[in-house]
Scaffold this motif. Structure first.
Motif, short mmCIF file in Angstrom:
data_model
loop_
_atom_site.label_atom_id
_atom_site.label_comp_id
_atom_site.label_asym_id
_atom_site.label_seq_id
_atom_site.Cartn_x
_atom_site.Cartn_y
_atom_site.Cartn_z
N TRP A 685 34.83 57.11 30.46
CA TRP A 685 36.19 57.36 29.99
C TRP A 685 37.22 56.91 31.02
CZ3 TRP A 685 35.70 62.91 27.50
CH2 TRP A 685 34.96 62.80 26.31
N LEU A 686 36.91 57.10 32.30
CA LEU A 686 37.79 56.55 33.33
C LEU A 686 37.84 55.04 33.23
CD1 LEU A 686 36.74 58.78 36.37
CD2 LEU A 686 38.95 58.81 35.21
N GLY A 687 36.71 54.44 32.83
CA GLY A 687 36.69 53.00 32.60
C GLY A 687 37.63 52.58 31.50
N ASP A 688 37.75 53.42 30.46
CA ASP A 688 38.71 53.11 29.40
C ASP A 688 40.14 53.15 29.93
OD1 ASP A 688 36.94 52.72 27.21
OD2 ASP A 688 36.64 54.88 27.07
N ALA A 689 40.42 54.12 30.80
CA ALA A 689 41.75 54.18 31.42
C ALA A 689 41.98 52.96 32.29
CB ALA A 689 41.88 55.47 32.23
N LEU A 690 40.95 52.56 33.03
CA LEU A 690 41.06 51.37 33.86
C LEU A 690 41.29 50.14 33.01
CD1 LEU A 690 40.80 50.60 36.88
CD2 LEU A 690 38.40 50.08 36.44
N GLN A 691 40.61 50.09 31.86
CA GLN A 691 40.79 48.98 30.94
C GLN A 691 42.24 48.89 30.46
OE1 GLN A 691 39.75 46.49 29.07
NE2 GLN A 691 40.75 46.73 27.08
N LEU A 692 42.85 50.04 30.18
CA LEU A 692 44.24 50.05 29.73
C LEU A 692 45.15 49.51 30.84
CD1 LEU A 692 46.51 50.72 27.78
CD2 LEU A 692 46.40 53.10 28.56
N ILE A 693 44.90 49.93 32.07
CA ILE A 693 45.71 49.45 33.20
C ILE A 693 45.56 47.95 33.36
CG2 ILE A 693 45.98 49.55 35.70
CD1 ILE A 693 45.13 52.51 35.53
N PHE A 694 44.31 47.47 33.29
CA PHE A 694 44.06 46.04 33.40
C PHE A 694 44.75 45.28 32.26
CE2 PHE A 694 40.24 46.63 36.25
CZ PHE A 694 40.75 45.84 37.28
N THR A 695 44.72 45.85 31.06
CA THR A 695 45.32 45.18 29.92
C THR A 695 46.83 45.02 30.11
OG1 THR A 695 43.63 45.98 28.38
CG2 THR A 695 45.74 45.33 27.44
N ILE A 696 47.49 46.11 30.48
CA ILE A 696 48.93 46.04 30.72
C ILE A 696 49.23 45.06 31.85
CG2 ILE A 696 50.95 47.37 31.46
CD1 ILE A 696 49.70 49.80 30.04
N GLY A 697 48.40 45.12 32.91
CA GLY A 697 48.58 44.18 34.01
C GLY A 697 48.38 42.74 33.59
N SER A 698 47.38 42.50 32.74
CA SER A 698 47.11 41.13 32.27
C SER A 698 48.27 40.60 31.43
CB SER A 698 45.82 41.11 31.44
OG SER A 698 44.71 41.49 32.23
N ILE A 699 48.82 41.47 30.58
CA ILE A 699 49.97 41.05 29.76
C ILE A 699 51.16 40.72 30.67
CG2 ILE A 699 51.68 41.85 28.08
CD1 ILE A 699 49.42 43.53 26.80
N ALA A 700 51.42 41.59 31.65
CA ALA A 700 52.54 41.35 32.57
C ALA A 700 52.33 40.07 33.37
CB ALA A 700 52.70 42.56 33.50
N TRP A 701 51.08 39.85 33.82
CA TRP A 701 50.79 38.66 34.63
C TRP A 701 50.94 37.40 33.78
CZ3 TRP A 701 50.17 38.83 39.83
CH2 TRP A 701 49.78 37.65 40.45
N THR A 702 50.50 37.47 32.52
CA THR A 702 50.63 36.31 31.63
C THR A 702 52.10 35.97 31.43
OG1 THR A 702 48.59 36.94 30.48
CG2 THR A 702 50.04 35.37 29.38
N ILE A 703 52.92 36.98 31.19
CA ILE A 703 54.35 36.75 31.02
C ILE A 703 54.94 36.12 32.27
CG2 ILE A 703 56.58 37.89 30.70
CD1 ILE A 703 55.10 39.96 28.94
N ALA A 704 54.51 36.63 33.43
CA ALA A 704 55.01 36.08 34.70
C ALA A 704 54.58 34.62 34.87
CB ALA A 704 54.51 36.93 35.87
N MET A 705 53.34 34.30 34.50
CA MET A 705 52.86 32.92 34.61
C MET A 705 53.64 31.99 33.68
SD MET A 705 48.72 33.02 35.09
CE MET A 705 48.37 34.00 33.63
#
Length: 855
Positions: A685-705
């Motif tokens: 379940w902590l992995g699911d929380a980590l997945q959410l953080i990574f997802t938001i980070g990936s979206i933000a990084w894509t927008i920045a790129m």
């Protein structure tokens, strides 16, 4: 002694074998590649003298000694250099002249007219004072950058040409020369940049492509001499089309170019002598990596002999092998009773996780990192570490189920006791705002128990609607005296509060307390076959699995049923093996005295059942799991209800973890296995929380790129590999274990996997809220059938739908802007696609839940 030696020697030998295999894989995958040998003399180098931590953007310049040392490094390879500006590092011309270099001098032009004037005057002065200057270049890619209009550039060129007899030109890529034929009239020669990497040309075709462009210019302007003032290939950088930046590809391109142009009349300058990290801010990731030497002045490749893919692979492989050695030996020793396949699979996964972390840790040795890069890297390494821990926990469960060969603690139904020896059981049923007919069905099933020595206490708490609780009161009034009903208009503590009230009403004769949910139909043999387990004084809890009914003719309820089954057929056994059971709030029996002595049900926790089980384990009791069906309840009514239930479980798990952490980590009677399961059991379940953080980070990084392509680039593959592995392994292990342990179709396995993925976001939110908040709200899970307005169908999944939409838009934008054939973009989009699976699954679950029952 011999036995002890064998006991420890075997695990050490196993770890040593894994280290040898691991090192061998590194060796094979990093074999030096034979490439075309090239002449040892280079016609010339493009030269910028900035050291690793220097930048003209920050006004940090190399010393005269550093510049002189650079030129001495280049002297064995060439006697010609090209420089870009007349003012920055102005002493290079004098130093190079003293060392016998021929210099192609430059004036850097931009949009600032005053700065351009200073550069032009400085260039003219150098031409007059240094006879080793053989030609000059006025401006570098000025037209490409649109810094000047062509007419303005023509004026500068004409001015310098009039002041000197040296050949004068300006440097531009080949296509700019072809598009601007008037430019040729204002130069003495064509200074061309041939950089096929930027055009997405594969390295195996790049040299021929460059020479074709050279010949194209010759045909267009046959009377002009052509000087290749930049030609090369970067060692690192994003993949552009089919162009892949790597150490081997850089060496291959340079060697092939030098070999094919040897003994021919090509005038060229390799791009470039030394790596220039500061260029990343202007040119993006690849800008720093064009040098034959790195920024520390170490040779990156030679011009003869084989070229390694990674010249630091031995160091990385050794560290990864050493760090994994003792953990693998521990695995081999601790799980020596498992099959070889189990130990091997765990060892492989552990070695892969450690290797990934070692490679990530070494990235600053392979790349030039800024402070921002270091911050991102540290965050990613932490994320990788947590992801690796989650993968290992999944791996341990997988290996034990697949390879252990049977459960040691596998309890069965007990032999019923004679009526005069039966333990007195007090059954507690707490309900809130439940349909009366459903609760009455449960009461009827309790009345049919094949047991004589028991009572039933029904507590309805906080139900305002009399139509919900009055029928229960009337029905219970007709039941035997051992059936009691209480309505509490306003009572604290949620379900735990109601159960504690029931404890206060419990008969003094009670030896065991049973708890069932309001929707469960209990089988007649529940007490007769389970209560005798309490004849063992060490036993505090006897737990039966949660099972469900009325799911066969509805695909959503079918999905929910099999998703629940996975835990009770796999996870519960895995934990039960080390007496680390998760107690559930239905179909559970608890010894009365320890329940009272340990403090009753915890009203501060919204998962009071699991919290009680852990308290009893801390008191040294045994919890038993009997994997047989003794009652069936209803699945959640719809996906919203299923999400709500899982959110509550995740929130409550974090409450428990925070409250019991001192005993889980410190002094307590808990065994190693119990500590392990209660510390790591929720890591998924902590992995699911980590997945959410990574997802938001990936979206933000894509927008920045997309918005700032030179400042933000695609991460190297090693950074996203663990995320990809986590998502793939999480998706793959479940179906494999289902086929191993349960008799269900692939369709049901798919449905269970879809439901499990769809719940990831609700779990992630529950974990995060449980970490930051102390108190939660117990929400009763709606059961049975539910209807929803079609206009409101997205309301329960609006967050998942929004994230899914964002990931899809980011994926399409990356492919459109970077190219559908770009390998790095494909890898990034693959990660975004995998990250979208939980959110797509949630949307699918919501729509499937609206489907009607089948006949």
């Amino acid at each position: 002694m011999i036995v002890l030696v064998k006991r420890y020697l075997g695990p050490l030998a196993f770890a040593a074998l894994m280290a040898i295999i691991h090192f061998g894989i590194w060796s094979v995958s990093n074999r030096s590649l034979p490439l075309m040998n090239a002449p040892s003399i280079v016609n010339g180098f493009a030269y910028s003298g900035f050291q690793e931590n220097q930048s003209p953007l920050e006004k940090e310049y190399p010393s005269t000694a550093e510049l002189e040392q650079d030129l001495k490094i280049l002297k064995p390879l060439t006697n010609r250099i090209r420089i870009y500006g007349a003012l920055e590092n102005s002493e290079v011309t004098a130093l190079a002249s003293n060392l016998g270099f021929h210099v192609t001098a430059g004036a850097w032009l931009g949009s600032d007219e005053n700065a351009n004037r200073r550069e032009i005057e400085a260039l003219k002065s150098k031409i007059k004072n240094y006879p080793r200057i053989e030609r000059a270049i006025v401006g570098n890619e000025v037209l490409l950058r649109n810094d000047l209009e062509p007419e303005a550039l023509f004026k500068y060129l004409d001015e310098v040409r009039k002041s000197s007899s040296l050949p004068i030109s300006t440097a531009e890529p080949w296509h700019v020369w072809l598009k601007n034929p008037d430019l040729v009239k204002h130069v003495d020669y064509i200074a061309v940049h041939l950089l096929p990497y930027h055009e997405g040309v594969p390295v195996e075709k790049a040299v021929d492509y460059s020479l074709e462009r050279y010949n194209e210019l010759m045909e267009a302007y046959p009377r002009k001499k052509i000087v290749i003032t930049e030609i090369g290939w970067p060692s690192h950088g994003p993949t552009l089309g089919a162009a892949v930046a790597s150490d081997v590809n850089q060496a291959r391109f340079v060697r092939e170019f030098l070999a094919k142009t040897a003994h021919k009349n090509y005038d060229y300058y390799l791009m470039e002598a030394f790596d220039q990290p500061w260029k990343q801010k202007l040119e993006g990731w690849a800008g720093a990596y064009w040098g034959m030497f790195d920024a520390e002045r170490n040779e990156k490749y030679s011009l003869q002999g084989a070229v390694p893919k990674d010249d630091r692979w031995e160091e990385k492989a050794l560290w990864a092998s050493l760090l994994a050695f003792l953990p693998i030996a521990f695995i081999a020793f601790r799980f020596r009773h498992w099959g070889l396949g189990g130990r091997f699979s765990m060892a492989v996964l552990l070695q892969a996780c450690i290797t990934t972390l070692v490679v990530a840790w070494n990235l600053p040795g392979d790349y030039y990192y800024t402070l921002r890069d270091f911050i991102v890297l540290i965050a990613l390494i932490i994320g990788m570490g947590l992801t690796s821990a989650v993968l290992m926990i999944y791996g341990i469960e997988f290996s034990e189920v697949m390879f252990k060969g049977g459960w040691k603690r596998a309890y069965k139904r007990a032999k019923p006791l004679p009526a005069d020896k039966e333990l007195f059981v007090s059954i507690h049923l707490a309900c809130y705002n439940e349909p009366p007919a459903m609760v009455i069905m449960t009461i009827d099933s309790l009345a049919k128990l094949n047991y004589t020595n028991y009572e039933v206490i029904v507590v309805d708490n906080n139900t305002k609607d009399e139509a919900k609780w009055k029928p229960l009161e009337a029905y219970m009034a007709k039941m035997p005296a051992n059936f009691k009903f209480f309505h509490l208009p306003q009572w604290p503590g949620f379900k735990a509060g109601a159960l504690n009230f029931a404890l206060d009403q419990t008969s003094p004769k009670a030896q065991v307390v049973g708890v069932v949910d309001a929707d469960y139909e209990v089988t007649p043999d529940w007490l007769s076959d389970l209560a005798p387990h309490f004849m063992d004084s060490k036993v505090a809890v006897v737990q039966a699995p949660q099972a469900h009914r009325d799911w066969e003719n509805n695909f959503f309820r079918r999905m929910s049923n099999w998703e629940f089954e996975g835990f009770f057929r796999i996870g519960m056994h895995h934990r039960h093996e080390r007496n680390a059971l998760i107690q559930h709030g239905t179909m559970t029996l608890v010894r009365h005295q320890p329940l009272i002595e340990s403090g009753k049900w915890s009203e501060w926790c919204i998962c009071e059942d699991t919290e009680l089980g852990l308290r009893l384990l801390e008191s040294g009791y045994e919890l038993r799991y009997i994997d047989d069906t003794f009652g069936r309840g209803l699945t959640p009514s719809d996906f919203k209800a299923l999400k709500s239930q899982r959110f509550r479980w995740a929130f409550g798990a974090m409450q428990i973890l925070k409250h019991h952490l001192p005993k889980l980590l410190g002094d307590s009677t808990l065994t190693f296995g119990q500590r392990y399961h209660f510390l790591t059991g929720w890591f998924g379940w902590l992995g699911d929380a980590l997945q959410l953080i990574f997802t938001i980070g990936s979206i933000a990084w894509t927008i920045a790129m997309l918005a700032f392509p030179t400042a933000f680039s695609l991460p190297v593959s090693i950074m996203i590999t663990p995320i990809l592995c986590f998502l793939v392994i999480k998706a793959a292990l479940g179906p494999v274990l289902y086929r191993k342990t349960m008799n269900c179709s692939w369709k049901d396995i798919f449905g269970a996997s879809l439901a499990s993925l769809g719940l990831s976001h609700a779990i992630a939110r529950g974990v995060m809220m449980g970490i930051v908040k102390k108190d939660g709200v117990f929400k009763v899970t709606a059961k049975g059938k539910a209807k929803i307005n079609k206009l409101e169908i997205l309301n329960p999944i609006i967050e998942e739908f929004s994230l899914l939409t964002a990931l899809i838009i980011c994926s399409l934008a990356m492919l459109i802007t970077r190219g559908f054939t770009n390998i790095d973009a494909q890898l990034w989009v693959t990660m975004l696609t995998l990250q979208a699976l939980p959110y797509g699954s949630a949307v699918a679950c919501q729509f499937i839940a609206q489907r009607p029952d089948t006949e």
